[in-house]
Design a protein around this motif. Structure first.
Motif, short mmCIF file in Angstrom:
data_model
loop_
_atom_site.label_atom_id
_atom_site.label_comp_id
_atom_site.label_asym_id
_atom_site.label_seq_id
_atom_site.Cartn_x
_atom_site.Cartn_y
_atom_site.Cartn_z
N VAL A 1 -48.80 -24.33 -39.30
CA VAL A 1 -48.04 -24.68 -38.09
C VAL A 1 -48.86 -25.56 -37.16
O VAL A 1 -48.32 -26.09 -36.18
N THR A 2 -50.14 -25.73 -37.46
CA THR A 2 -51.00 -26.50 -36.56
C THR A 2 -51.15 -27.92 -37.08
O THR A 2 -51.14 -28.18 -38.28
N ARG B 1 -50.27 -27.40 -32.14
CA ARG B 1 -49.14 -27.95 -32.89
C ARG B 1 -48.90 -29.41 -32.56
O ARG B 1 -48.07 -30.06 -33.20
#
Length: 122
Positions: free
Chosen positions: A30-31, A100
């Protein structure tokens, strides 16, 4: 959640080198960006360097440009900060962080490590 664990801090004389490591675990997909920040006593947390997981694009604060190098190993989910020609003013707690977004602003980073102390003696 993303867990970040830094290592590699310590005491070094001015002009010396240290290499910080940051191991990421959990939902790292998700990063987008990893960053290093630092905070000296009585000062605000400041940006040091950033790297994009996929492109490898890097960014540096003017104060460390030419002395510090950020790098990453996607397979190991690990980011490093190689610090050369260290100065006493580099003394601070160094934090690894994940975002993110692609930014150098601390407020855009969702996940933070516990920090590692770097002390540079004159």
């Amino acid at each position: 959640q993303v867990q970040l664990v830094e290592s590699g801090g310590g005491l070094v004389q001015a002009g010396g080198s240290l290499r910080l490591s940051c191991a990421a675990a959990g939902r790292t997909f998700v990063t987008r960006t990893m960053g290093w920040f630092r905070q000296a006593p009585g000062k605000e947390r400041e940006f040091v360097a950033t790297i994009n997981w996929s492109s490898g694009t890097t960014g540096y604060a003017d104060s460390v440009k030419g002395r510090f190098t950020i790098s990453r190993d996607n397979a190991k989910s690990t980011v490093w900060l190689q610090m050369n020609s260290l100065k006493p003013e580099d003394t601070a707690v160094y934090y690894c962080a994940a975002s993110r977004y692609g930014s150098s602003a601390p407020r855009t980073y969702d996940y933070w490590g516990q920090g590692t102390q770097v002390t540079v003696s004159s």
